[in-house]
Design a protein around this motif. Structure first.
Motif, PDB file in Angstrom:
ATOM      1  N   LYS A 187       0.664  -1.159  -0.031  1.00 34.77           N
ATOM      2  CA  LYS A 187       0.034  -0.075   0.042  1.00 34.77           C
ATOM      3  C   LYS A 187       0.766   1.190   0.065  1.00 34.77           C
ATOM      4  CE  LYS A 187      -0.795  -0.072   5.047  1.00 34.77           C
ATOM      5  NZ  LYS A 187       0.459   1.002   5.310  1.00 34.77           N
ATOM      6  N   ASP A 188       2.129   1.216   0.678  1.00 32.95           N
ATOM      7  CA  ASP A 188       3.068   2.376   0.625  1.00 32.95           C
ATOM      8  C   ASP A 188       3.537   2.737  -0.695  1.00 32.95           C
ATOM      9  OD1 ASP A 188       2.483   2.879   3.508  1.00 32.95           O
ATOM     10  OD2 ASP A 188       4.022   1.198   3.724  1.00 32.95           O
ATOM     11  N   ILE A 189       3.778   1.783  -1.406  1.00 33.57           N
ATOM     12  CA  ILE A 189       4.691   1.876  -2.668  1.00 33.57           C
ATOM     13  C   ILE A 189       3.422   2.331  -3.741  1.00 33.57           C
ATOM     14  CG2 ILE A 189       5.580   0.752  -4.792  1.00 33.57           C
ATOM     15  CD1 ILE A 189       6.885  -0.944  -2.647  1.00 33.57           C
ATOM     16  N   LEU A 190       2.375   1.546  -3.837  1.00 32.03           N
ATOM     17  CA  LEU A 190       1.170   1.930  -4.512  1.00 32.03           C
ATOM     18  C   LEU A 190       0.796   3.224  -4.260  1.00 32.03           C
ATOM     19  CD1 LEU A 190      -0.881   1.182  -6.802  1.00 32.03           C
ATOM     20  CD2 LEU A 190      -2.211   0.167  -5.116  1.00 32.03           C
ATOM     21  N   GLY A 191       0.541   3.543  -2.763  1.00 34.80           N
ATOM     22  CA  GLY A 191      -0.015   4.987  -2.685  1.00 34.80           C
ATOM     23  C   GLY A 191       0.809   6.065  -3.014  1.00 34.80           C
ATOM     24  N   THR A 192       2.358   5.940  -2.970  1.00 38.06           N
ATOM     25  CA  THR A 192       3.156   6.911  -3.394  1.00 38.06           C
ATOM     26  C   THR A 192       3.144   6.990  -5.015  1.00 38.06           C
ATOM     27  OG1 THR A 192       4.577   6.486  -1.716  1.00 38.06           O
ATOM     28  CG2 THR A 192       5.650   7.618  -3.553  1.00 38.06           C
ATOM     29  N   ALA A 193       2.969   5.828  -5.733  1.00 36.05           N
ATOM     30  CA  ALA A 193       2.834   5.726  -6.877  1.00 36.05           C
ATOM     31  C   ALA A 193       1.461   6.627  -7.761  1.00 36.05           C
ATOM     32  CB  ALA A 193       2.860   4.419  -7.739  1.00 36.05           C
ATOM     33  N   ALA A 205     -10.468  15.520 -19.031  1.00 37.69           N
ATOM     34  CA  ALA A 205      -9.630  15.501 -17.810  1.00 37.69           C
ATOM     35  C   ALA A 205      -9.882  14.526 -16.912  1.00 37.69           C
ATOM     36  CB  ALA A 205      -9.502  16.808 -17.474  1.00 37.69           C
ATOM     37  N   ARG A 206     -11.037  14.177 -16.590  1.00 39.18           N
ATOM     38  CA  ARG A 206     -11.595  13.208 -15.619  1.00 39.18           C
ATOM     39  C   ARG A 206     -11.278  11.840 -16.059  1.00 39.18           C
ATOM     40  NH1 ARG A 206     -16.928  16.376 -13.960  1.00 39.18           N
ATOM     41  NH2 ARG A 206     -16.181  17.465 -12.267  1.00 39.18           N
ATOM     42  N   ARG A 207     -11.466  11.401 -17.547  1.00 37.77           N
ATOM     43  CA  ARG A 207     -11.178  10.201 -18.016  1.00 37.77           C
ATOM     44  C   ARG A 207      -9.522   9.898 -17.787  1.00 37.77           C
ATOM     45  NH1 ARG A 207     -15.565  11.332 -21.223  1.00 37.77           N
ATOM     46  NH2 ARG A 207     -14.356  12.624 -22.746  1.00 37.77           N
ATOM     47  N   ASP A 208      -8.801  10.929 -18.398  1.00 32.31           N
ATOM     48  CA  ASP A 208      -7.480  10.777 -18.170  1.00 32.31           C
ATOM     49  C   ASP A 208      -6.979  10.657 -16.895  1.00 32.31           C
ATOM     50  OD1 ASP A 208      -7.396  11.209 -21.038  1.00 32.31           O
ATOM     51  OD2 ASP A 208      -6.834  13.277 -20.749  1.00 32.31           O
ATOM     52  N   PHE A 209      -7.361  11.451 -16.064  1.00 37.98           N
ATOM     53  CA  PHE A 209      -7.059  11.077 -14.603  1.00 37.98           C
ATOM     54  C   PHE A 209      -7.230   9.651 -14.084  1.00 37.98           C
ATOM     55  CE2 PHE A 209      -8.078  10.975 -10.037  1.00 37.98           C
ATOM     56  CZ  PHE A 209      -6.797  11.065  -9.491  1.00 37.98           C
ATOM     57  N   TRP A 210      -8.332   8.948 -14.271  1.00 39.78           N
ATOM     58  CA  TRP A 210      -8.648   7.856 -13.724  1.00 39.78           C
ATOM     59  C   TRP A 210      -8.159   6.747 -14.603  1.00 39.78           C
ATOM     60  CZ3 TRP A 210      -9.844   7.323  -9.258  1.00 39.78           C
ATOM     61  CH2 TRP A 210     -10.626   8.172  -8.462  1.00 39.78           C
ATOM     62  N   LYS A 211      -7.931   7.039 -16.132  1.00 41.57           N
ATOM     63  CA  LYS A 211      -7.106   6.120 -16.795  1.00 41.57           C
ATOM     64  C   LYS A 211      -5.703   6.031 -16.180  1.00 41.57           C
ATOM     65  CE  LYS A 211      -8.081   5.975 -21.292  1.00 41.57           C
ATOM     66  NZ  LYS A 211      -8.213   6.902 -22.735  1.00 41.57           N
ATOM     67  N   ALA A 212      -5.059   6.946 -15.599  1.00 43.20           N
ATOM     68  CA  ALA A 212      -3.915   7.189 -15.244  1.00 43.20           C
ATOM     69  C   ALA A 212      -3.740   6.238 -13.913  1.00 43.20           C
ATOM     70  CB  ALA A 212      -3.231   8.655 -14.920  1.00 43.20           C
ATOM     71  N   VAL A 213      -4.835   6.383 -13.111  1.00 36.49           N
ATOM     72  CA  VAL A 213      -4.856   5.903 -11.564  1.00 36.49           C
ATOM     73  C   VAL A 213      -4.760   4.267 -12.091  1.00 36.49           C
ATOM     74  CG1 VAL A 213      -6.407   5.340  -9.899  1.00 36.49           C
ATOM     75  CG2 VAL A 213      -6.011   7.915 -10.512  1.00 36.49           C
ATOM     76  N   GLU A 273      -4.023   2.834 -14.617  1.00 34.79           N
ATOM     77  CA  GLU A 273      -2.342   2.249 -14.990  1.00 34.79           C
ATOM     78  C   GLU A 273      -1.712   2.184 -13.800  1.00 34.79           C
ATOM     79  OE1 GLU A 273       0.243   3.266 -18.686  1.00 34.79           O
ATOM     80  OE2 GLU A 273      -0.459   4.823 -17.530  1.00 34.79           O
ATOM     81  N   GLU A 274      -1.760   2.693 -12.925  1.00 35.04           N
ATOM     82  CA  GLU A 274      -0.723   2.434 -11.959  1.00 35.04           C
ATOM     83  C   GLU A 274      -1.117   1.493 -11.160  1.00 35.04           C
ATOM     84  OE1 GLU A 274       2.263   4.149 -11.055  1.00 35.04           O
ATOM     85  OE2 GLU A 274       2.020   5.201 -12.739  1.00 35.04           O
ATOM     86  N   ILE A 275      -2.523   1.206 -10.915  1.00 31.27           N
ATOM     87  CA  ILE A 275      -2.686   0.096 -10.233  1.00 31.27           C
ATOM     88  C   ILE A 275      -2.257  -1.148 -10.921  1.00 31.27           C
ATOM     89  CG2 ILE A 275      -4.694  -1.096  -9.174  1.00 31.27           C
ATOM     90  CD1 ILE A 275      -5.975   1.534  -8.575  1.00 31.27           C
ATOM     91  N   ILE A 276      -2.664  -1.336 -12.302  1.00 34.82           N
ATOM     92  CA  ILE A 276      -2.233  -2.532 -12.987  1.00 34.82           C
ATOM     93  C   ILE A 276      -0.838  -2.741 -13.144  1.00 34.82           C
ATOM     94  CG2 ILE A 276      -2.207  -3.477 -15.449  1.00 34.82           C
ATOM     95  CD1 ILE A 276      -4.875  -1.900 -15.647  1.00 34.82           C
ATOM     96  N   ASN A 277      -0.011  -1.600 -13.177  1.00 37.22           N
ATOM     97  CA  ASN A 277       1.359  -1.744 -13.267  1.00 37.22           C
ATOM     98  C   ASN A 277       2.083  -2.310 -11.853  1.00 37.22           C
ATOM     99  OD1 ASN A 277       1.474  -1.126 -16.041  1.00 37.22           O
ATOM    100  ND2 ASN A 277       2.024   1.221 -15.459  1.00 37.22           N
ATOM    101  N   HIS A 278       1.370  -1.783 -10.687  1.00 33.05           N
ATOM    102  CA  HIS A 278       1.930  -2.280  -9.618  1.00 33.05           C
ATOM    103  C   HIS A 278       1.514  -3.755  -9.418  1.00 33.05           C
ATOM    104  CE1 HIS A 278       3.032  -1.905  -5.208  1.00 33.05           C
ATOM    105  NE2 HIS A 278       1.966  -2.750  -4.896  1.00 33.05           N
ATOM    106  N   ILE A 279       0.372  -4.492  -9.883  1.00 31.96           N
ATOM    107  CA  ILE A 279       0.104  -5.624  -9.617  1.00 31.96           C
ATOM    108  C   ILE A 279       0.859  -6.442 -10.604  1.00 31.96           C
ATOM    109  CG2 ILE A 279      -1.675  -7.202 -10.103  1.00 31.96           C
ATOM    110  CD1 ILE A 279      -4.045  -5.165  -9.206  1.00 31.96           C
ATOM    111  N   LYS A 280       1.079  -6.016 -11.689  1.00 29.73           N
ATOM    112  CA  LYS A 280       1.879  -6.752 -12.537  1.00 29.73           C
ATOM    113  C   LYS A 280       3.463  -6.828 -12.155  1.00 29.73           C
ATOM    114  CE  LYS A 280       1.579  -5.853 -17.064  1.00 29.73           C
ATOM    115  NZ  LYS A 280       1.305  -5.164 -18.258  1.00 29.73           N
TER     116      LYS A 280
END
Length: 78
Positions: free
Chosen positions: A5-11, A30-38, A40-47
């Motif tokens: 949670k610390d690494i993901l939270g920081t990312a 802008a909202r769509r871009d923000f949530w896509k970025a969020v 992407e970070e979650i998916i990358n963290h899991i991967k």
């Protein structure tokens, strides 16, 4: 490494920083871009950090000789 949670939270925090203090012409985009970025970070963290263990029976050779049999499954999260 395990999920953190610390690494993901920081990312997520760092990624969100890129959306601060910007002129926004299209708030919906802008909202769509923000949530896509969020996402992407979650998916990358899991991967990058998740461990998937798939139980199998393992491989075994008969005591008197013969072909190796059994099931062994390995893989990665894509």
């Amino acid at each position: 490494m395990a999920l953190s949670k610390d690494i993901l939270g920081t990312a997520l925090y760092n990624r969100a920083q890129g959306f601060n203090d910007q002129d926004i012409e299209n708030i919906d985009q802008a909202r769509r871009d923000f949530w896509k970025a969020v996402a992407e970070e979650i998916i990358n963290h899991i991967k990058s950090n998740a461990t998937l263990t798939v139980p199998g029976t393992g491989l075994a050779a008969p005591p008197g000789g013969g072909p190796v049999t059994g099931v062994s499954t390995t893989g990665t999260i894509l």
